[in-house]
Design an enzyme around this catalytic site. Structure first.
Site, PDB file in Angstrom:
ATOM      1  N   LYS A  80       0.865  -1.178   0.000  1.00 32.35           N
ATOM      2  CA  LYS A  80       0.000   0.000   0.000  1.00 32.35           C
ATOM      3  C   LYS A  80       0.897   1.222   0.000  1.00 32.35           C
ATOM      4  O   LYS A  80       1.976   1.213   0.609  1.00 32.35           O
ATOM      5  CB  LYS A  80      -0.855  -0.004   1.270  1.00 32.35           C
ATOM      6  CG  LYS A  80      -2.118   0.786   1.161  1.00 32.35           C
ATOM      7  CD  LYS A  80      -3.260  -0.042   0.580  1.00 32.35           C
ATOM      8  CE  LYS A  80      -4.501   0.799   0.368  1.00 32.35           C
ATOM      9  NZ  LYS A  80      -5.625   0.021  -0.160  1.00 32.35           N
ATOM     10  N   GLY A 187     -24.295   3.244   2.761  1.00 37.62           N
ATOM     11  CA  GLY A 187     -23.466   3.758   1.662  1.00 37.62           C
ATOM     12  C   GLY A 187     -23.905   3.163   0.340  1.00 37.62           C
ATOM     13  O   GLY A 187     -23.842   1.947   0.151  1.00 37.62           O
ATOM     14  N   VAL A 191     -20.100   0.482  -5.074  1.00 42.88           N
ATOM     15  CA  VAL A 191     -20.383  -0.912  -4.694  1.00 42.88           C
ATOM     16  C   VAL A 191     -21.784  -1.029  -4.094  1.00 42.88           C
ATOM     17  O   VAL A 191     -22.578  -1.900  -4.495  1.00 42.88           O
ATOM     18  CB  VAL A 191     -19.334  -1.430  -3.683  1.00 42.88           C
ATOM     19  CG1 VAL A 191     -19.649  -2.875  -3.296  1.00 42.88           C
ATOM     20  CG2 VAL A 191     -17.926  -1.355  -4.272  1.00 42.88           C
TER      21      VAL A 191
END
Ligand code: NAD
Length: 356
Positions: A80, A187, A191
């Site tokens: 990352k 949310g 997605v």
């Protein structure tokens, strides 16, 4: 700031610090493991309050990527990168090119993709100075780089399988199980909105919320799902809670409010602390570990990186997500442990080359 004594240090292979005076780049790349293959992970741009906060994020997130890739059965490690800065105020083409040069310096041990604060366009800018990029459109191929549809499909398959397991164990009907089942989706972005559509198509009763009201309204208009205020999403009488917004939403304050018996969602790092794994178990809530169920995106990116994108192979690979999840849930029950702890242990075994 310490590194080898850092609480999030977990035998990471390398941490590369990068500075570029011309563009103002201050960034770092953490590679947790390349045992299974080159490490892959998004680049996050965030106005970290100090260098230690940036290092903490990179160490923690890169380990998470290792575990995710290991349990997804990918020949890939975990890494990352983080850029210290406000993406709205400090982003520039020169900064992205400088970040690309830093990625290039990792010599293929780290492959960069988008993450919060960094868009596909930013990664394409980085690709001017590094070959090691993923999640971008491939010229002459159907690949547009967006892994969200695959992530949503993987979450949907995991949710269906986990619910069937739970309903079946309670003498439910199994296959048709989602009709009239209540699901709260937190949310409805790239997605979440897709997950809501799968759920509505299966006959579930769906509550949604989004911090950005027009996003919730668009999702409700497209699917017929019922909007609730973001703060109220924990209290609706849902059977399943699907966090698809942000991390740390499962904590000492929210878990007692949940009426759901199953948590399956796309968000990364849903548990605020490791204790919340046990807290959910004690409350009788089955937790589907986040990085197991949201692996569809990195699975898709793996296939995007092959010389020819094979959608059938990608879909077949996605179908392994529910299989792995059910093994983890069975194992957690057998060991009387939280599923997140069991998933971490399994991932460490895969990385160490132990057959699971
Ligand atoms: P997104 O940014 O498209 O959607 C997230 C939505 O959550 C936004 O609409 C935002 O307004 C909303 N939101 C933010 N805070 C909220 C709050 N407190 N309450 C309710 N809504 C809130 O992101 P996405 O790509 O849909 O990803 C959703 C989550 O899944 C993220 O945590 C992401 O890290 C994770 N994830 C995404 C992918 C992928 O392929 N996109 C892959 C793995 C994990």
């Amino acid at each position: 700031m310490s590194l080898f004594d850092h609480p999030e240090f977990d035998q990471h292979e390398s941490v590369l610090f990068g500075f570029d005076a011309d563009s103002g780049l201050r960034a770092l790349i953490a590679v947790h493991s390349t045992r299974l293959g080159p490490s892959l992970g998004g680049c996050r741009m965030f106005p970290y309050p100090d260098d230690d906060a940036a290092l903490t994020d990179a160490l923690r997130l890169s380990r998470g990527m290792s575990y995710k890739a290991a349990l997804a059965g990918l020949p890939q490690g975990g890494g990352k990168s983080v850029i210290i800065g406000d993406p709205r105020a400090h982003k520039s083409d020169a900064l992205m090119r400088a970040m690309g040069r830093l990625v290039e310096r990792a010599a293929g041990c780290y492959i960069v993709a988008e993450d919060s604060g960094i868009s596909v366009a930013d990664v394409m800018r980085m690709s001017e100075t590094t070959r090691h990029v993923a999640g971008v459109p491939v010229p002459g191929s159907p690949v547009d780089g967006d892994p969200s549809p695959a992530t949503a499909r993987g979450v949907w398959m995991a949710l269906r399988a986990a619910w069937q397991r739970l309903a079946g164990s309670e003498g439910g009907t199994g296959g048709a199980a989602l009709r009239d089942v209540g699901v709260a989706v937190q949310g409805c972005g790239k997605v979440g909105a897709r997950l809501v559509q799968y759920l509505v198509d299966a006959g579930a009763r769906v509550w949604i919320c989004d911090a950005h009201a027009p996003t919730a309204e668009a999702c409700a208009a497209a699917t017929g799902a019922e909007i609730v205020a973001p703060e109220a999403i924990y209290d609706v009488p849902a059977d399943i809670f699907a966090p698809c917004a942000l991390g740390a939403v499962l904590n000492a304050a929210t878990i007692p409010r949940l009426r759901a018996r199953l948590v399956v969602g796309a968000a990364n790092n849903q548990l605020a602390t490791a204790e919340d794994d046990d807290r959910l178990r004690a409350a009788g809530v089955v937790y589907a570990p986040d990085y197991v169920v949201n692996a569809g995106g990195i699975i898709d990116i793996h296939y995007q990186r092959q010389s020819r994108y094979d959608p059938d192979a990608m879909q077949a690979h996605l179908a392994r997500i529910p299989e792995v999840l059910l093994r983890i849930l069975d194992s957690a029950d057998a060991q009387a442990r939280g599923p997140a702890a069991v998933a971490d242990a399994m991932a460490r075994d895969v990385i160490a080359g132990v057959a699971i």
